[in-house]
Design a protein around this motif. Sequence first.
Motif, short mmCIF file in Angstrom:
data_model
loop_
_atom_site.label_atom_id
_atom_site.label_comp_id
_atom_site.label_asym_id
_atom_site.label_seq_id
_atom_site.Cartn_x
_atom_site.Cartn_y
_atom_site.Cartn_z
N ILE A 64 17.78 -45.00 21.61
CA ILE A 64 18.71 -44.26 22.46
C ILE A 64 19.98 -45.05 22.74
O ILE A 64 21.09 -44.51 22.74
N ALA A 65 19.80 -46.36 23.01
CA ALA A 65 20.95 -47.21 23.36
C ALA A 65 20.91 -48.48 22.51
O ALA A 65 20.53 -49.55 22.99
N PRO A 66 21.30 -48.38 21.23
CA PRO A 66 21.19 -49.52 20.32
C PRO A 66 22.07 -50.71 20.73
O PRO A 66 21.83 -51.83 20.27
N ASN A 67 23.05 -50.49 21.56
CA ASN A 67 23.94 -51.58 21.98
C ASN A 67 23.58 -52.11 23.37
O ASN A 67 24.39 -52.78 24.02
N SER A 68 22.37 -51.81 23.82
CA SER A 68 21.96 -52.23 25.17
C SER A 68 21.49 -53.67 25.25
O SER A 68 21.14 -54.15 26.32
N GLY A 69 21.46 -54.35 24.11
CA GLY A 69 21.05 -55.75 24.11
C GLY A 69 19.59 -55.91 24.49
O GLY A 69 18.71 -55.24 23.95
N SER A 70 19.33 -56.77 25.46
CA SER A 70 17.95 -57.06 25.86
C SER A 70 17.47 -56.18 27.01
O SER A 70 16.41 -56.46 27.59
N LEU A 71 18.21 -55.12 27.35
CA LEU A 71 17.85 -54.27 28.48
C LEU A 71 16.44 -53.70 28.31
O LEU A 71 15.63 -53.72 29.25
N GLY A 72 16.14 -53.17 27.14
CA GLY A 72 14.83 -52.59 26.91
C GLY A 72 13.71 -53.60 27.08
O GLY A 72 12.66 -53.30 27.66
N THR A 73 13.95 -54.81 26.58
CA THR A 73 12.95 -55.88 26.71
C THR A 73 12.72 -56.24 28.17
O THR A 73 11.57 -56.37 28.62
N LEU A 74 13.79 -56.37 28.92
CA LEU A 74 13.68 -56.74 30.34
C LEU A 74 12.95 -55.65 31.13
O LEU A 74 12.08 -55.95 31.95
N LEU A 75 13.31 -54.39 30.88
CA LEU A 75 12.64 -53.30 31.57
C LEU A 75 11.17 -53.20 31.17
O LEU A 75 10.29 -52.99 32.01
N GLY A 76 10.92 -53.36 29.88
CA GLY A 76 9.54 -53.28 29.39
C GLY A 76 8.65 -54.35 30.02
O GLY A 76 7.54 -54.05 30.47
N ILE A 77 9.13 -55.58 30.05
CA ILE A 77 8.35 -56.66 30.65
C ILE A 77 8.13 -56.40 32.13
O ILE A 77 7.04 -56.63 32.66
N SER A 78 9.16 -55.90 32.80
CA SER A 78 9.05 -55.63 34.24
C SER A 78 7.97 -54.58 34.52
O SER A 78 7.16 -54.74 35.44
N PHE A 79 7.95 -53.51 33.73
CA PHE A 79 6.93 -52.48 33.93
C PHE A 79 5.54 -52.98 33.55
O PHE A 79 4.54 -52.57 34.16
N PHE A 80 5.47 -53.88 32.57
CA PHE A 80 4.17 -54.46 32.23
C PHE A 80 3.68 -55.39 33.34
O PHE A 80 2.47 -55.59 33.50
#
Length: 253
Positions: free
Chosen positions: A98-114
Amino acid sequence: MLLQTTAQKIVFSLLALFLLVTTGKDWFDFYSCGAVSQCLSEAGTLQLYTKSVMTTLLTVLAFMKAPSAFCSRDGKLLRIAFVFSLIADYCFSLTTVIAPNSGSLGTLLGISFFMVFQTVLIYRHSRTSESDTKLPRVYALLAIAVLAGIILLATGTLELTVAIVVVYGVFVVTSMIVGILAPRKEYFPSKNALFVRWGMVAFFCCDACVGLSMVTGENHSALQAVAEIANNLIWWFYVPAQLMLIRASAKPE
C-alpha cells in the motif's frame, strides 16, 4: 458440528496450500537472484499476498476453534491474541504494498502489535484457574524493558528500529519462558500445556529467523545468504507455532 469440522479442514488445507506456494516461490527467487536483497525484494511481491492470506486463515481458524475451547475465557483470550497477530502481519506485508515508500513504518508497527500479542499470550499462559484475573508479575519486567527502550531512544543511544527490536526481544523471550514454565496442569489440560510450550518455542525460533533476516551484508556474501535463508524459514516456524497455540485451547479428547 460436522459442518464446522469440514470448514476447519478446508481452512487447514488452504493454509497448507498457501504455505507450499510461498515456500516454493521463496526458494525459486533465492535460486534466481542469489543473495541479493534488492532482487529478492522486487521478486517477492507474490509472497506478501500469500503470507497475508495465511495469517488471515490462521485467525479464521482461531475464531472457529475458540467457541469449543476447554474454557470460555481461554477462547476469548485466543481470539484477542490472534486479532493482534493479524494486524501485526498485515503491517509487515500489506504496508509494503500500500505504501512502498513508507520505509520501516510497517516493520515498526508490526513489531509493536506483536508486543501486544505476546502480552496477551503471557496473560493467557499464566492463568491458574478460570477465575484468575490477576496480572502476571512478569509484566513489571516488560514495563522496565519499555521504559529502558524509551530512555535509550530519547538519549540517542539507540535508533528507533533497534530500540523496538531490542524491547521486543525481551517480550518474546519472556513469553517463551512463561509458555514453557507457567501453564498449570490443574487449569490447562496436560496436552494443551504441551502445545503451549512447543508453540512458544517454535514462535521463538520464528522470531530468531526474523532477527537473522534483518542482518544484511554485501550482495552474494555468506552473511546475506544466511539472512535470506533465515527469511525463507520464518513461516515454517510461524505457522506450526500458531497452530499449536490454537490447538492448546481445545477440550481434552
